[in-house]
Design a protein around this motif. Structure first.
Motif, PDB file in Angstrom:
ATOM      1  N   LEU A 282      -0.351   1.705 -11.587  1.00 25.15           N
ATOM      2  CA  LEU A 282       0.766   2.474 -10.960  1.00 25.15           C
ATOM      3  C   LEU A 282       2.057   1.548 -11.159  1.00 25.15           C
TER       4      LEU A 282
ATOM      5  N   ASP B 154      -4.875   0.199 -10.536  1.00 32.72           N
ATOM      6  CA  ASP B 154      -4.687   1.510 -10.587  1.00 32.72           C
ATOM      7  C   ASP B 154      -3.628   2.072 -11.551  1.00 32.72           C
TER       8      ASP B 154
ATOM      9  N   VAL C 165      -4.735  -4.298  -6.432  1.00 31.23           N
ATOM     10  CA  VAL C 165      -5.133  -2.708  -6.804  1.00 31.23           C
ATOM     11  C   VAL C 165      -4.220  -1.937  -7.408  1.00 31.23           C
TER      12      VAL C 165
ATOM     13  N   LYS D 295       2.270   1.651  -3.488  1.00 31.24           N
ATOM     14  CA  LYS D 295       1.215   2.089  -4.294  1.00 31.24           C
ATOM     15  C   LYS D 295       1.007   3.543  -4.127  1.00 31.24           C
ATOM     16  N   HIS D 296       0.821   4.221  -2.990  1.00 32.54           N
ATOM     17  CA  HIS D 296       0.458   5.504  -2.650  1.00 32.54           C
ATOM     18  C   HIS D 296       1.444   6.298  -3.032  1.00 32.54           C
ATOM     19  N   ALA D 297       2.653   6.041  -2.738  1.00 31.04           N
ATOM     20  CA  ALA D 297       4.033   6.938  -3.100  1.00 31.04           C
ATOM     21  C   ALA D 297       3.949   7.010  -4.356  1.00 31.04           C
TER      22      ALA D 297
ATOM     23  N   LYS E 194      -9.094   9.566  -7.814  1.00 27.70           N
ATOM     24  CA  LYS E 194      -8.653   8.300  -8.434  1.00 27.70           C
ATOM     25  C   LYS E 194      -9.249   7.092  -7.813  1.00 27.70           C
ATOM     26  N   ALA E 195     -10.115   6.195  -8.524  1.00 30.61           N
ATOM     27  CA  ALA E 195     -10.084   4.758  -7.912  1.00 30.61           C
ATOM     28  C   ALA E 195     -11.470   5.091  -7.354  1.00 30.61           C
TER      29      ALA E 195
ATOM     30  N   LEU F 252      -0.986  12.527  -7.596  1.00 26.42           N
ATOM     31  CA  LEU F 252      -1.889  13.111  -6.404  1.00 26.42           C
ATOM     32  C   LEU F 252      -1.198  14.024  -5.874  1.00 26.42           C
TER      33      LEU F 252
ATOM     34  N   ALA G 138       1.581   7.038  -6.580  1.00 23.86           N
ATOM     35  CA  ALA G 138       0.626   7.678  -7.212  1.00 23.86           C
ATOM     36  C   ALA G 138       0.819   9.196  -7.123  1.00 23.86           C
ATOM     37  N   VAL G 139       1.670   9.472  -6.042  1.00 21.90           N
ATOM     38  CA  VAL G 139       2.210  11.052  -5.622  1.00 21.90           C
ATOM     39  C   VAL G 139       3.167  11.491  -6.848  1.00 21.90           C
ATOM     40  N   GLY G 140       3.869  10.396  -7.225  1.00 22.03           N
ATOM     41  CA  GLY G 140       5.110  10.723  -8.490  1.00 22.03           C
ATOM     42  C   GLY G 140       6.343  10.073  -8.022  1.00 22.03           C
ATOM     43  N   ALA G 141       6.179   9.443  -6.937  1.00 25.00           N
ATOM     44  CA  ALA G 141       7.583   8.928  -6.550  1.00 25.00           C
ATOM     45  C   ALA G 141       8.193   7.644  -7.069  1.00 25.00           C
TER      46      ALA G 141
ATOM     47  N   GLU H  94       0.846  -1.206   0.105  1.00 24.10           N
ATOM     48  CA  GLU H  94      -0.055  -0.017  -0.001  1.00 24.10           C
ATOM     49  C   GLU H  94       0.785   1.211   0.032  1.00 24.10           C
TER      50      GLU H  94
END
Lengths: 319, 412
Positions: B113, B111, B107, B80-82, B222-223, B213, B84-87, B77
């Protein structure tokens, strides 16, 4: 990156901008929707919002391809709230440190339900609170059940409430027989935590100011927000804010904050109203005889001795 | 005593080629790729890569946020979220750890990613077992992740760099598993050429996501939850098209990569002795080397055998496989996976290979190495001899098509 800690002294100071707007299909009188609106007003435009699965995932869209969010928003899995906040905050820190993004305070607000933060995502939330990411705020919007899937008990469902998993029956009369988990106290017990608080929809400025304090605290913060749910509590939609007020005035929901290691009550009901004023308005407690409600009143009275002592000493105790 | 060949001599003469473990080699690739966010959680054997990365970061070799997560679910997770921010992100796991993260893994692909993850294959519990099986990674067969399988530390390093390039390509945007056969690669040192960062900067430019994000880029949702009638099938098709497009992007990336590092690979399939082969062993990963030794041995007895190694499992290179196997009389799959109750009660890879060969079917046998027991050289020779006899006579021991080669006792 230390942030501003804007405090709203009166309703007139509340910004007119909303970042949680139309384009959703929440229930009439939805408590979580009001909480979302107030929290994001306080957080402001430079905010990323993350939403673990929960009633506020499904209720905030589904029917049409719409979004109520005027700021970046991303779904995360039911148990993923803690990690989603950390991953997002870590990305901003890494990109800023490495010169890949301009330096700026960016808020990361994760709205987890009681299922998402008190049950399945509890470990992840704890992990998030153990790091040092500033401007990372976890908001537990607690409507005291899995409201999206049809009102099933969670570990924050209060003792005596009926849910579809804990119905009141002929043999098992009480309904939910577990005590409500005090997630905020557990979060406050994490070492080095800067800001933990409880809130509800009333007083609204109390919630907004706590959001502002949490985001400006310099570390991850946590606010446990009690939000009435007409669908799950069997209450009329126009009573949502009134129920929030009564939860506080009966002392069943204690408003407090724990800031840099010091505990204090932020509202002291005086005189405290009998819990029946709050409970008798709700269909989920309708099966409880007066004797059981009186017992809850007695327990609440005893607990308030501890809350008062915590307020006096500034130290955490377990009521 | 082994006589050094010219290639071996070259290997020791190139100063930048150093003996390092696969875990270290992959960590070197992560450093070269200038990854921004890493999420770690311990499980053997993949965890060596995180030990190496933590050490590099602690010593200031490169800058990244390294998060010690509370579980594999959180690990994936976080990545995935990092992302989404662009990392640029790196994560990984092994065995049951991958399964614990299954929801987050699923997921991430939907997504779209471009997370890159190491899967260090390990037998699944119960009982707990440090041995190697492919079933952990193959759980994600249908998930929309790109899956490539390295045979040694050098290839693991190269595959990691290529993985970022392919995953982040605008035509693809899918997460990518680098798979290694457990401790055989993660914990065994081999000579590895680590390209200097400057050599691959152009090959692998910084990650620039489409819709990050990030409030600086404006609002994006998103999602969001959907009613299935809205965009259900269209979203799945989007991922499908990305996976289909990855075929060209992968081929292009390996061609480019060869220009930068002066090392060439056939992108999807590697073949050995296939020019005149009458039978072929099909496999993936580190044990290809054992297959090759067995082939050399049986060739001395006049058995014309070859080896085909799949470098990618997703996308599955059915097009190339059918081509390279078109001339053989029979196929034996060396299979470290199993699907209980599947057609012929066989391995996952075996049934994939058979499906790929549906238009040009060949007699095929499945040779299984299950439960993590280390195979012996003789097992591979036996596989070739059984396959050879089957192609010649149509007979196999007890008429079987599937053989548990490392099993003790009766293979019923």
């Amino acid at each position: 990156m230390s942030g501003e800690r804007r405090q709203f002294k009166s309703v007139k100071e509340v910004p007119p901008e909303d970042y949680y707007t139309s384009g959703r299909r929440t229930c009439a009188g939805c408590g979580p929707a009001l909480a979302y609106r107030l929290v994001l007003k306080a957080a402001g435009v430079n905010t990323v919002v993350l939403g673990p699965t929960g009633c506020m995932y499904v209720a905030n869209a589904h029917q049409f391809l719409t979004s109520p969010y005027a700021i970046p928003w991303f779904h995360t899995q039911l148990g993923g709230g803690g990690a989603a906040g950390v991953g997002t905050a870590a990305a901003f820190r890494a990109l800023m440190k490495k010169g890949k993004r301009r330096l700026e305070d960016v808020n990361v607000v994760v709205f987890g339900g009681d299922g998402g933060f008190a049950d399945i995502g509890f470990a992840g939330l704890s992990m998030g609170m153990s790091y040092d990411y500033p401007r990372l705020l976890y908001v537990l919007y607690d409507n005291e059940s899995y409201a999206n899937t049809g009102i099933q008990a969670s570990s924050t469902t209060p003792w005596g409430a009926t849910t579809t998993f804990t119905p009141s029956g002929k043999v098992r009369r009480i309904g939910n027989e577990r005590m409500k988990k005090n997630v905020a106290l557990i979060m406050a017990a994490h070492p080095g935590v800067r800001y933990v608080a409880t809130a509800t929809l009333w007083p609204p400025l109390d919630l907004m100011n706590k959001v502002s304090k949490g985001l400006g605290s310099g570390g991850p913060s946590f606010i446990h927000v009690l939000v009435p749910c007409p669908k799950g509590w069997f209450t009329p939609p126009d009573l949502t804010v009134e129920l929030s007020r009564l939860a506080v005035e009966t002392g069943l929901w204690v408003l407090w904050e724990h800031e840099n290691g010091r505990f204090r009550l932020t509202y002291k009901p005086s005189p405290r109203k009998h819990v029946k004023n709050y409970m008798q308005l709700q269909g989920r407690f309708a099966h409880l005889p007066a004797s059981e409600i009186d017992m809850i009143e007695e327990v609440t009275e005893r607990e308030w001795e501890i809350w008062a002592e915590m307020d006096r000493t500034g130290k955490l105790m377990v009521p | 005593m082994k006589v050094l060949t010219r290639t071996d001599l070259e290997a020791v003469q190139i100063p930048r080629k150093k003996p390092i473990t696969g875990a270290r080699a992959i960590a070197e690739a992560v450093k070269i790729a200038d990854v921004d966010v890493i999420a770690a959680y311990p499980i053997r054997p993949y965890t060596g890569v995180m030990n190496a990365l933590a050490e590099m970061i602690a010593n200031g070799e490169f800058a990244a946020e390294i998060i010690v997560a509370d579980s594999e679910h959180s690990q994936f997770e976080i990545a995935k979220h990092a992302s989404a921010v662009g990392a640029r992100t790196f994560v990984g796991s092994s065995g049951v750890g991958l399964l614990y993260a299954a929801e987050a893994i699923a997921v991430t692909a939907m997504d779209q990613l471009p997370v890159v993850a190491l899967a260090g294959c390990r037998a699944l519990d119960d009982p707990g077992n440090f041995g190697m099986e492919w079933n952990d990674t193959l759980f994600f067969r249908d998930s929309g992740w790109l899956v490539s399988w390295a045979k040694d530390p050098q290839e693991a390093l190269d595959m990691t760099l290529v993985a970022y390039r392919v995953a982040e390509d605008r035509r693809v945007m899918l997460p990518h598993f680098i798979v290694v056969d457990g401790a055989t690669i993660t914990h065994i040192a081999a000579p590895v050429d680590t390209p200097p960062k400057e050599d691959v900067t152009e090959f692998l430019p910084p990650y620039r996501p489409h819709y990050p994000l990030d409030p600086a880029q404006g609002p994006v949702t998103k999602a969001q939850h959907i009613a299935p009638s809205l965009i259900g099938p269209e979203q799945r098709k989007h991922v499908d098209v990305a996976m289909k497009r990855s075929r060209d992007v992968i081929a292009e990336a390996w061609r480019d990569y060869a220009d930068y590092v002066r090392r060439t690979y056939d992108p999807f399939i590697e073949t050995f002795h296939m020019d005149d082969a009458e039978i072929a062993l099909v496999t993936m990963g580190a044990y290809t080397v054992n297959a090759l030794h067995a082939v050399k041995e049986v060739r001395r007895d006049g058995i014309k055998a070859g080896v085909v190694r799949l470098r990618y499992f997703r996308p599955f290179p059915a097009w190339d496989l059918e081509k390279v196997l078109s001339g053989v009389g029979g196929i034996g799959v060396l299979d470290f996976s199993y699907s209980f109750g599947s057609p012929d009660s066989a391995g996952v890879v075996f049934n994939e290979v058979r499906a790929a060969m549906y238009g040009n079917p060949k007699p095929a046998l499945d040779f299984l190495f299950l439960g993590g027991r280390e195979p012996k050289p003789a097992d591979f020779v036996k596989a070739l001899k059984v396959l050879h006899k089957y192609v010649r006579t149509g007979d196999t021991p007890e008429g079987k098509r599937v053989f548990w080669l490392t099993l003790r006792g009766e293979d019923v």
